[in-house]
Enzyme design. Sequence first.
Site, short mmCIF file in Angstrom:
data_model
loop_
_atom_site.label_atom_id
_atom_site.label_comp_id
_atom_site.label_asym_id
_atom_site.label_seq_id
_atom_site.Cartn_x
_atom_site.Cartn_y
_atom_site.Cartn_z
N HIS A 155 0.82 -1.22 0.00
CA HIS A 155 0.00 0.00 0.00
C HIS A 155 0.85 1.26 0.00
O HIS A 155 2.05 1.23 0.22
CB HIS A 155 -0.97 0.00 1.20
CG HIS A 155 -0.33 0.09 2.54
ND1 HIS A 155 0.11 1.27 3.09
CD2 HIS A 155 -0.07 -0.86 3.46
CE1 HIS A 155 0.61 1.05 4.30
NE2 HIS A 155 0.52 -0.24 4.55
N CYS A 171 2.80 -4.67 6.89
CA CYS A 171 2.56 -4.47 5.47
C CYS A 171 3.78 -3.87 4.78
O CYS A 171 4.71 -3.42 5.42
CB CYS A 171 1.36 -3.55 5.28
SG CYS A 171 -0.19 -4.30 5.84
#
Length: 195
Positions: A155, A171
């Site tokens: 992301h 992440c």
Amino acid sequence: MDKQHITRRGLMLGSLALVLSGCTSGDGPPLGYRFARDPDADPRYRRQEVEYTGSEPPGTIVVDTASRYLYFVEADGLATRYGVAVGEEGLSFKGEATIGYKAEWPSWKPTNDMIQRKPGLAKYADGVPGGPLNPLGAAALYLYQGGQDTLFRLHGTNAPWSIGRAVSNGCIRLTNANIVDLYSRARVGTRVVVI
């Protein structure tokens, strides 16, 4: 904020996202939202085409967490290389997955594990809508294994200074400019290898 350059207000508002930093599973500006420039602070982590000697076929995404690079493998021994921020020690995803879902300006909600590690995140338990101040940035690619969401993402980030570091809740972060570029290349079903 003017679409052609970053203003002081935009920079200050963007820094608020650092407080919300994290990942997991919108509304907001369209994915085509213009970024003034690629804000990679360190030239080593700027997006560039490089030679690729790995064995993965074109179209594969390879994340090398130790070197803090993500490679989108292309034909003829080349890859587009992006600098990334990775998960803190013990929080990183390793292994193979596929992109099971893609979202522009995704919403964000801390997981129960994140709230246990960082109780201050409980105030966001109902979620944060997508948009420029959201910790997932301009876009997210959701990693799946066996048809199930792993809760790990590739992301964007509103903390471009984090690129090259191990700072996230697991992440893989790219600058917003770079996630927009990767989002346009990667399709649902793309194989992702995280080493």
